[in-house]
Design a protein around this motif. Structure first.
Motif, PDB file in Angstrom:
ATOM      1  N   LEU A 170     -42.079  91.190 -72.964  1.00  0.00           N
ATOM      2  CA  LEU A 170     -41.959  92.222 -71.904  1.00  0.00           C
ATOM      3  C   LEU A 170     -42.875  92.997 -70.880  1.00  0.00           C
ATOM      4  N   ALA A 171     -43.911  92.101 -70.846  1.00  0.00           N
ATOM      5  CA  ALA A 171     -45.492  92.102 -70.082  1.00  0.00           C
ATOM      6  C   ALA A 171     -45.582  91.087 -69.635  1.00  0.00           C
ATOM      7  N   SER A 188     -52.105  78.227 -69.225  1.00  0.00           N
ATOM      8  CA  SER A 188     -52.078  79.557 -67.708  1.00  0.00           C
ATOM      9  C   SER A 188     -51.787  80.473 -68.058  1.00  0.00           C
ATOM     10  N   ARG A 189     -50.743  80.892 -68.590  1.00  0.00           N
ATOM     11  CA  ARG A 189     -50.101  82.519 -68.817  1.00  0.00           C
ATOM     12  C   ARG A 189     -50.870  82.983 -69.974  1.00  0.00           C
ATOM     13  N   ASP A 190     -51.428  82.724 -70.875  1.00  0.00           N
ATOM     14  CA  ASP A 190     -51.838  83.008 -72.043  1.00  0.00           C
ATOM     15  C   ASP A 190     -53.530  83.143 -71.895  1.00  0.00           C
ATOM     16  N   GLN A 191     -54.228  82.653 -70.615  1.00  0.00           N
ATOM     17  CA  GLN A 191     -55.382  83.136 -69.901  1.00  0.00           C
ATOM     18  C   GLN A 191     -55.422  84.057 -69.318  1.00  0.00           C
ATOM     19  N   ILE A 192     -54.138  84.501 -68.020  1.00  0.00           N
ATOM     20  CA  ILE A 192     -53.604  85.227 -67.865  1.00  0.00           C
ATOM     21  C   ILE A 192     -53.598  86.655 -68.297  1.00  0.00           C
ATOM     22  N   ILE A 193     -53.166  86.885 -69.311  1.00  0.00           N
ATOM     23  CA  ILE A 193     -52.075  87.873 -70.594  1.00  0.00           C
ATOM     24  C   ILE A 193     -53.433  88.241 -71.581  1.00  0.00           C
ATOM     25  N   GLU A 230     -56.664  88.304 -70.105  1.00  0.00           N
ATOM     26  CA  GLU A 230     -56.850  89.138 -69.077  1.00  0.00           C
ATOM     27  C   GLU A 230     -56.844  90.499 -69.316  1.00  0.00           C
ATOM     28  N   TYR A 231     -55.385  90.614 -69.235  1.00  0.00           N
ATOM     29  CA  TYR A 231     -54.764  92.242 -69.155  1.00  0.00           C
ATOM     30  C   TYR A 231     -54.943  93.122 -70.547  1.00  0.00           C
ATOM     31  N   ALA A 232     -55.192  91.973 -71.558  1.00  0.00           N
ATOM     32  CA  ALA A 232     -55.557  92.675 -73.147  1.00  0.00           C
ATOM     33  C   ALA A 232     -56.364  93.100 -72.403  1.00  0.00           C
ATOM     34  N   GLU A 233     -57.884  92.404 -71.946  1.00  0.00           N
ATOM     35  CA  GLU A 233     -59.212  93.296 -72.020  1.00  0.00           C
ATOM     36  C   GLU A 233     -58.827  94.475 -71.091  1.00  0.00           C
ATOM     37  N   GLU A 234     -57.826  94.993 -69.987  1.00  0.00           N
ATOM     38  CA  GLU A 234     -57.399  95.663 -68.970  1.00  0.00           C
ATOM     39  C   GLU A 234     -56.744  96.763 -69.799  1.00  0.00           C
ATOM     40  N   TYR A 235     -56.196  96.438 -70.328  1.00  0.00           N
ATOM     41  CA  TYR A 235     -54.733  97.417 -71.129  1.00  0.00           C
ATOM     42  C   TYR A 235     -54.727  97.309 -73.249  1.00  0.00           C
ATOM     43  N   PRO A 236     -55.723  98.075 -73.605  1.00  0.00           N
ATOM     44  CA  PRO A 236     -55.743  97.285 -75.476  1.00  0.00           C
ATOM     45  C   PRO A 236     -55.188  97.718 -76.283  1.00  0.00           C
ATOM     46  N   GLU A 237     -54.299  99.261 -75.615  1.00  0.00           N
ATOM     47  CA  GLU A 237     -53.660  99.650 -76.571  1.00  0.00           C
ATOM     48  C   GLU A 237     -52.275  98.997 -77.186  1.00  0.00           C
ATOM     49  N   TYR A 238     -52.446  97.803 -76.042  1.00  0.00           N
ATOM     50  CA  TYR A 238     -50.769  97.179 -76.362  1.00  0.00           C
ATOM     51  C   TYR A 238     -50.752  95.408 -77.148  1.00  0.00           C
ATOM     52  N   ASN A 239     -52.136  95.597 -77.560  1.00  0.00           N
ATOM     53  CA  ASN A 239     -52.534  94.246 -78.155  1.00  0.00           C
ATOM     54  C   ASN A 239     -52.221  93.098 -77.255  1.00  0.00           C
ATOM     55  N   PHE A 240     -51.867  92.832 -76.009  1.00  0.00           N
ATOM     56  CA  PHE A 240     -51.585  91.669 -76.299  1.00  0.00           C
ATOM     57  C   PHE A 240     -51.775  90.802 -76.510  1.00  0.00           C
ATOM     58  N   LYS A 241     -53.810  90.337 -76.838  1.00  0.00           N
ATOM     59  CA  LYS A 241     -54.069  89.059 -77.469  1.00  0.00           C
ATOM     60  C   LYS A 241     -53.699  88.656 -78.544  1.00  0.00           C
ATOM     61  N   SER A 242     -52.629  89.235 -78.613  1.00  0.00           N
ATOM     62  CA  SER A 242     -51.718  88.634 -80.098  1.00  0.00           C
ATOM     63  C   SER A 242     -50.339  88.829 -79.861  1.00  0.00           C
ATOM     64  N   ASN A 243     -49.815  89.861 -79.489  1.00  0.00           N
ATOM     65  CA  ASN A 243     -48.381  89.459 -79.168  1.00  0.00           C
ATOM     66  C   ASN A 243     -47.967  89.014 -77.454  1.00  0.00           C
ATOM     67  N   GLY A 248     -47.333  89.342 -75.102  1.00  0.00           N
ATOM     68  CA  GLY A 248     -46.324  90.441 -73.936  1.00  0.00           C
ATOM     69  C   GLY A 248     -45.397  90.529 -74.452  1.00  0.00           C
ATOM     70  N   TYR A 249     -45.057  89.773 -75.616  1.00  0.00           N
ATOM     71  CA  TYR A 249     -43.875  89.484 -76.201  1.00  0.00           C
ATOM     72  C   TYR A 249     -43.054  90.986 -77.310  1.00  0.00           C
ATOM     73  N   GLY A 250     -41.550  91.308 -77.416  1.00  0.00           N
ATOM     74  CA  GLY A 250     -41.515  92.172 -78.241  1.00  0.00           C
ATOM     75  C   GLY A 250     -41.661  92.502 -79.039  1.00  0.00           C
ATOM     76  N   THR A 251     -42.583  92.126 -79.982  1.00  0.00           N
ATOM     77  CA  THR A 251     -43.309  92.415 -81.304  1.00  0.00           C
ATOM     78  C   THR A 251     -42.676  93.771 -82.019  1.00  0.00           C
ATOM     79  N   ALA A 252     -42.572  93.883 -83.328  1.00  0.00           N
ATOM     80  CA  ALA A 252     -42.625  95.341 -83.512  1.00  0.00           C
ATOM     81  C   ALA A 252     -43.962  96.229 -82.728  1.00  0.00           C
TER      82      ALA A 252
END
Length: 265
Positions: free
Chosen positions: A92-93, A215-220, A222-235, A237-241
């Motif tokens: 989703l992201a 490569s995509r994981d590395q990008i996401i 980095e976004y995890a640091e910028e947008y911590p509220e979505y926990n991109f490091k774990s998901n 960007g996928y649509g987890t609960a």
């Protein structure tokens, strides 16, 4: 090869002696010698050595098998055959990322497979080897491009960029692109062949799968640091609960794909 007198060594000493040995033809000779030892602990060491060798042989056989189509194409006159795959169509992201890889058949990279079947540690280790032994081009299309065009067209754009970024590294123009999936890339003046489940069948596509995923994981991340509220490091960007709950609480971020149904506008 000359070995120590194992009868004079303890089981621990034998274990220490064998733990860092190279997995080569001499290993089976050593395993056979240790199998004759009457101590059960030594026999277990011998069995582990044989299992280690069997695993390596299986990995080599997999490389050979996954190289067969490419070798056939090369025997028919194709000299530079490129594998292409993508990562990130479903999240989703974040961007969709593609990779184009030219392998050198004289420099095998054992362990290549569909990136989804490999651990993060294994993927990252393999990518290091891929970058040393092969030529790699990476391309991406942003979430805004995905929203503007659609995920299919954005994926094609990422693939074209990956090919474009690979070309300067090549001595000659590629003869053929092997594209994972059931559709070739439109509007490219290079011969192409779509290969369903290609990342599990062809080494160059498997390598592209790994390069795109890491490569995509590395990008996401980095976004995890910028947008911590979505926990991109774990998901990633996928649509987890958890991710859906964060979207309901915080709304979407600038890297979310607004054209995807579960993402708030």
């Amino acid at each position: 090869m000359k070995y120590p007198d194992f009868d004079e060594l303890t089981i621990k000493e034998i274990k220490d002696y064998t733990k860092d040995l190279e997995t080569d033809d001499s290993l089976i000779e050593l395993a056979n010698i240790l199998s004759e030892d009457e101590r059960k602990g030594v026999k277990r060491i011998a069995k582990k050595l044989k299992n280690k060798l069997a695993k390596k042989e299986a990995v080599i056989a997999k490389w050979v098998n996954m190289n067969s189509l490419q070798e056939k194409l090369e025997s028919n006159g194709y000299q530079a055959v490129i594998g292409i795959d993508e990562a990130g169509r479903g999240p989703l992201a974040g961007p969709v990322v593609a990779a184009a890889v030219l392998l050198d058949s004289t420099k095998p990279i054992y362990g290549l497979d569909d990136s989804k079947k490999l651990s993060r540690e294994k993927r990252e280790k393999l990518l290091e080897e891929i970058k040393k032994k092969a030529k790699v081009g990476i391309g991406q299309a942003s979430s805004k491009e995905i929203d503007k065009y659609n995920i299919r067209e954005a994926t094609f754009a990422a693939m074209k960029r990956a090919v474009k970024n690979l070309l300067p590294q090549l001595e000659e123009k590629p003869d053929l692109l092997l594209v994972d999936g059931n559709t070739v890339i439109p509007d490219l003046k290079i011969d192409q062949k779509a290969v369903i489940d290609g990342d599990a069948k062809i080494n160059s596509i498997a390598a592209a799968s790994i390069a795109a995923k890491v490569s995509r994981d590395q990008i996401i991340f980095e976004y995890a640091e910028e947008y911590p509220e979505y926990n991109f490091k774990s998901n990633k960007g996928y649509g987890t609960a958890e991710h859906i709950a964060a979207l309901e609480e915080h709304g979407s971020s600038p890297i979310h794909r607004k054209s995807f149904g579960r993402v708030p506008k």
